[in-house]
Motif scaffolding. Structure first.
Motif, PDB file in Angstrom:
ATOM      1  N   ASP A  32       0.930  -1.168  -0.151  1.00 29.29           N
ATOM      2  CA  ASP A  32      -0.068  -0.032   0.128  1.00 29.29           C
ATOM      3  C   ASP A  32       0.951   1.162  -0.081  1.00 29.29           C
ATOM      4  O   ASP A  32       0.592   2.026  -0.746  1.00 29.29           O
ATOM      5  CB  ASP A  32      -0.934   0.123   1.295  1.00 29.29           C
ATOM      6  N   TYR A  33       1.984   1.175   0.953  1.00 32.29           N
ATOM      7  CA  TYR A  33       2.822   2.472   1.092  1.00 32.29           C
ATOM      8  C   TYR A  33       3.562   2.632  -0.134  1.00 32.29           C
ATOM      9  O   TYR A  33       3.858   4.014  -0.645  1.00 32.29           O
ATOM     10  CB  TYR A  33       3.477   2.152   2.098  1.00 32.29           C
ATOM     11  N   LEU A  34       4.242   1.590  -0.717  1.00 39.31           N
ATOM     12  CA  LEU A  34       5.161   2.013  -1.749  1.00 39.31           C
ATOM     13  C   LEU A  34       4.534   1.846  -3.207  1.00 39.31           C
ATOM     14  O   LEU A  34       5.286   2.409  -4.245  1.00 39.31           O
ATOM     15  CB  LEU A  34       6.182   1.042  -1.585  1.00 39.31           C
ATOM     16  N   LYS A  35       3.477   0.994  -3.201  1.00 38.19           N
ATOM     17  CA  LYS A  35       3.013   0.780  -4.431  1.00 38.19           C
ATOM     18  C   LYS A  35       1.633   1.094  -4.719  1.00 38.19           C
ATOM     19  O   LYS A  35       0.994   0.858  -5.453  1.00 38.19           O
ATOM     20  CB  LYS A  35       3.096  -0.501  -5.068  1.00 38.19           C
ATOM     21  N   GLY A 169       2.309   8.003   1.447  1.00 41.39           N
ATOM     22  CA  GLY A 169       3.333   7.096   0.623  1.00 41.39           C
ATOM     23  C   GLY A 169       3.029   7.355  -1.026  1.00 41.39           C
ATOM     24  O   GLY A 169       2.587   8.647  -1.587  1.00 41.39           O
ATOM     25  N   THR A 170       3.024   6.360  -1.760  1.00 43.06           N
ATOM     26  CA  THR A 170       2.966   6.451  -3.264  1.00 43.06           C
ATOM     27  C   THR A 170       1.540   6.911  -3.689  1.00 43.06           C
ATOM     28  O   THR A 170       1.236   7.626  -4.570  1.00 43.06           O
ATOM     29  CB  THR A 170       3.119   5.148  -3.822  1.00 43.06           C
ATOM     30  N   LYS A 171       0.452   6.484  -2.909  1.00 45.86           N
ATOM     31  CA  LYS A 171      -0.930   6.825  -3.331  1.00 45.86           C
ATOM     32  C   LYS A 171      -1.258   8.267  -2.849  1.00 45.86           C
ATOM     33  O   LYS A 171      -1.907   8.916  -3.806  1.00 45.86           O
ATOM     34  CB  LYS A 171      -1.931   5.933  -2.181  1.00 45.86           C
ATOM     35  N   ALA A 172      -0.576   8.739  -1.921  1.00 40.32           N
ATOM     36  CA  ALA A 172      -0.480  10.163  -1.590  1.00 40.32           C
ATOM     37  C   ALA A 172       0.058  11.123  -2.794  1.00 40.32           C
ATOM     38  O   ALA A 172      -0.566  11.846  -3.351  1.00 40.32           O
ATOM     39  CB  ALA A 172      -0.062  10.585  -0.340  1.00 40.32           C
ATOM     40  N   VAL A 173       1.133  10.608  -3.288  1.00 38.42           N
ATOM     41  CA  VAL A 173       1.620  11.148  -4.382  1.00 38.42           C
ATOM     42  C   VAL A 173       0.943  11.057  -5.555  1.00 38.42           C
ATOM     43  O   VAL A 173       0.723  12.240  -6.371  1.00 38.42           O
ATOM     44  CB  VAL A 173       3.326  10.772  -4.687  1.00 38.42           C
ATOM     45  N   ASN A 174       0.242  10.007  -6.097  1.00 37.52           N
ATOM     46  CA  ASN A 174      -0.526  10.012  -7.174  1.00 37.52           C
ATOM     47  C   ASN A 174      -1.787  10.576  -7.096  1.00 37.52           C
ATOM     48  O   ASN A 174      -2.085  11.284  -8.091  1.00 37.52           O
ATOM     49  CB  ASN A 174      -0.937   8.351  -7.419  1.00 37.52           C
ATOM     50  N   VAL A 450       7.028  -0.144   6.707  1.00 35.63           N
ATOM     51  CA  VAL A 450       6.252   1.014   6.492  1.00 35.63           C
ATOM     52  C   VAL A 450       6.761   2.084   7.352  1.00 35.63           C
ATOM     53  O   VAL A 450       7.077   3.384   7.009  1.00 35.63           O
ATOM     54  CB  VAL A 450       4.878   1.016   6.815  1.00 35.63           C
ATOM     55  N   LYS A 451       6.991   1.859   8.731  1.00 34.48           N
ATOM     56  CA  LYS A 451       7.694   2.846   9.337  1.00 34.48           C
ATOM     57  C   LYS A 451       9.152   3.391   8.964  1.00 34.48           C
ATOM     58  O   LYS A 451       9.134   4.579   9.044  1.00 34.48           O
ATOM     59  CB  LYS A 451       7.853   2.095  10.915  1.00 34.48           C
ATOM     60  N   ALA A 452       9.843   2.402   8.384  1.00 33.69           N
ATOM     61  CA  ALA A 452      11.138   2.691   7.848  1.00 33.69           C
ATOM     62  C   ALA A 452      11.117   3.636   6.653  1.00 33.69           C
ATOM     63  O   ALA A 452      11.528   4.337   6.684  1.00 33.69           O
ATOM     64  CB  ALA A 452      11.934   1.471   7.615  1.00 33.69           C
ATOM     65  N   SER A 453      10.041   3.229   5.948  1.00 31.41           N
ATOM     66  CA  SER A 453       9.765   4.050   4.655  1.00 31.41           C
ATOM     67  C   SER A 453       9.487   5.516   5.047  1.00 31.41           C
ATOM     68  O   SER A 453      10.053   6.428   4.389  1.00 31.41           O
ATOM     69  CB  SER A 453       8.717   3.468   3.822  1.00 31.41           C
ATOM     70  N   ARG A 454       8.650   5.722   6.094  1.00 30.42           N
ATOM     71  CA  ARG A 454       8.330   7.141   6.418  1.00 30.42           C
ATOM     72  C   ARG A 454       9.522   7.841   7.021  1.00 30.42           C
ATOM     73  O   ARG A 454       9.801   8.984   6.802  1.00 30.42           O
ATOM     74  CB  ARG A 454       7.094   7.008   7.618  1.00 30.42           C
TER      75      ARG A 454
END
Length: 588
Positions: A32-35, A169-174, A450-454
């Motif tokens: 969800d976060y990255l794709k 993440g990615t969804k927010a960007v898109n 997900v935490k690391a990605s943030r």
């Protein structure tokens, strides 16, 4: 800036941030976060890809590029449709089949971990620098024109992007990029029609094009194979194709946009949509710049569009010399208005030639003014940007658009900065997490990832703001971003092409070749900077790609099948001929 402009600007930006954060809430796992949960439709992918590339630099620098040099810059994008077809046929099916999170995962499957890591690091270096420039570009110009604090602007733009990118993440960007592109298209279309409306009543759009054409601004195509010409049909098709293949096929900031697609077909249609729309969009933005040029044939333009530069020179010992240039420009302008009035009525060749001559004289005056500004800056130990290409459009906006629309156009510029930067931070974080952090640590849960990605998104956001705060202007901001990309992209594309099409080449050869190629490309760039050779930056993509492939094949020469030895010989012959062209175009 009036109260209405502030209301439009602030409300537009806040709505985008709040909407993106709200729509993308609840990203609980890495997919969800990255794709983006693989839910994006083709139009979302297409607009998101376009928004990633179309930073604030596009909307600030491109009109200024056309104002100074005409429509020829559009040739830079001629390779894009070709690249889109190749990416849809080769890159996307492979990425989709392997279900990768980043483009560089594929390289470990094909070669080894060190090749994946090296390529990811090359991406992180060039995209980390570019992210800072996409923040810095609008900040430095808005700071100079509006008197806003530069450091504060860098922080504001960076923080707004970090809020929704870290959150969703990615969804927010898109999600946000889709709406940012709507704001951008709306603002630019309104600006275009307002410029046309501000021309004299007897000057139609076709007459405006004739006036621009009289000064060489409508020369779109250059078929010469001359390395002294930065933008030609051939540099666009050859160098541009290699650059676009690298950017859209191997740069994670773009790959991540279409990896979020709902299906293979949605990804491919989204990219074709981008390929079909991008060139006309750039042509339109350049056309806006040409219309601004025509507008200033009827309205007095400043000698230099950077108000800070003008203030510095007028408060120096060169003030009188600068005022003399201003007076000469005024006389040229008055004379030119009379000739243009005659040209509108009769369209005679003599008048067209006189317009071209006077505009050439005006260009010389502006060049002399830039030299005075540089001298004034040096005398005061100040770094002053005398090249004003990036200030042309914002000057027009602030001095000629009605209340409310100034706020909208500033929102366009800042939205573009935010959209491009958000993609870059998102991609930087995903590459760091998937290609470096996860690959070199013990197994982590989805929640940990997900935490690391943030945290990595936040960290890269801080890095981008830091780069923005120490950046310096180049000749033209849109060129600066493309130069940074061209130094790295050719090498990375060569690695991927070796992975796709040269199965006999092994990991050690590719890794060694990549290191050698990167050193050679940087060396060629520096030699060109010091005018020891003549190699426009766009060709670095072509040279880097060929070098990476040739060196790797030479290292693994004993493994090459007989038919590929002919391919190697052909590649070497092309590179030798290109070297011959470079040496024969070297400045004396």
């Amino acid at each position: 800036m009036q109260t209405l402009d502030w209301i439009v600007l602030i409300s537009t930006l806040l709505l985008i941030v709040i909407y993106g954060t709200y729509q993308s809430r609840g990203s609980k796992n890495v997919q969800d976060y990255l794709k983006g949960g693989n839910t994006s439709k083709w139009w979302t992918i297409g607009l998101s890809v376009m928004a990633t590339q179309a930073s604030a630099i596009t909307f600030l620098s491109t009109p200024g590029q056309a104002f100074n040099d005409g429509m020829g810059f559009v040739q830079f994008y001629f390779g894009l449709p070709i690249a889109m077809v190749v990416i849809c046929m080769v890159f996307i099916p492979l990425y989709h089949r392997l279900k990768v999170y980043t483009a560089y995962e594929f390289l470990e499957n094909r070669f080894d971990l060190k090749t994946r890591t090296l390529t990811a690091i090359l991406f992180l270096i060039q995209r980390g620098l570019a992210a800072g420039i996409t923040i810095f570009a609008p900040a430095i110009i808005l700071s100079a024109v509006l008197g806003w604090n530069l450091l504060l602007l860098n922080i504001i733009i960076g923080v707004l992007v970090i809020i929704y990118t870290v959150s969703g993440g990615t969804k927010a960007v898109n999600v946000t990029q889709k709406h940012q592109m709507i704001v951008i298209f709306t603002g630019m279309i309104i600006a275009f029609f307002l410029i046309i409306n501000k021309l004299p009543d007897n000057v139609t759009f076709s007459k405006a094009l004739d006036i621009a054409g009289a000064s060489g601004k409508m020369e779109v195509l250059d078929f010469s194979f001359d390395l002294n010409n930065r933008y030609t049909v051939w540099s666009g098709i050859i160098g541009g194709t290699f650059l676009m293949l690298s950017y859209f096929g191997t740069d994670q900031s773009q790959v991540q946009r279409y990896l979020s697609g709902k299906s293979l077909k949605e990804m491919q249609i989204g990219m074709i949509f981008n390929g079909l729309l991008k060139v006309p969009m750039q042509f339109f933005i350049l056309c806006i710049g040409v219309m601004v040029f025509v507008f200033y044939q009827f309205n007095q333009a400043p000698v230099n569009f950077n108000p800070t530069a003008t203030d510095v020179v007028l408060n120096s010992k060169y003030a009188q010399d600068y005022k003399d240039i201003q007076d000469q420009q005024q006389r040229n302008f008055d004379k030119k208005k009379e000739i243009i009035a005659n040209f509108i009525t009769n369209s005679n060749p003599e008048a067209a030639q006189s317009i071209a001559t006077l505009n050439t004289d005006n260009d010389k005056l502006r060049a002399d003014a830039r030299q005075l500004i540089d001298r004034a800056g040096e005398s005061k130990n100040l770094k002053v940007e005398s090249n004003d290409k990036d200030y042309v459009f914002i000057h027009f906006i602030l001095h000629n658009l009605p209340r409310g629309l100034i706020g909208l156009l500033l929102a366009v510029i800042l939205s573009a900065a935010m959209s491009s930067t958000s993609s870059e931070l998102n991609a930087l974080a995903s590459t760091t997490v998937m290609d470096l952090y996860k690959r070199n640590t013990s197994e982590k849960s989805d929640t940990d990832m997900v935490k690391a990605s943030r945290w990595f998104t936040l960290a890269w956001g801080v890095v981008a703001i830091g780069v923005a705060c120490v950046a310096n202007l180049a000749e033209n901001l849109i060129q600066l971003v493309n130069i940074i990309g061209s130094i790295f992209y050719g090498n990375v594309l060569g690695i991927f092409l070796l992975a796709f099409f040269f199965k006999f080449v092994k990991a050690n050869a590719v890794f060694t070749s990549a290191l050698i190629t990167q050193v050679l490309v940087i060396t060629l760039f520096l030699l060109n900077q010091y005018e020891l050779i003549n190699l426009p930056f766009l060709w670095l993509n072509f040279v880097g790609c060929f070098l990476a492939i040739i060196i790797a094949m030479l290292i693994d020469f004993d493994k090459i099948p007989p038919k590929y030895k002919k391919v190697l010989a052909g590649l070497i012959a092309i590179l030798v001929y290109f070297a011959y062209l470079i040496l024969n175009n070297t400045p004396s």
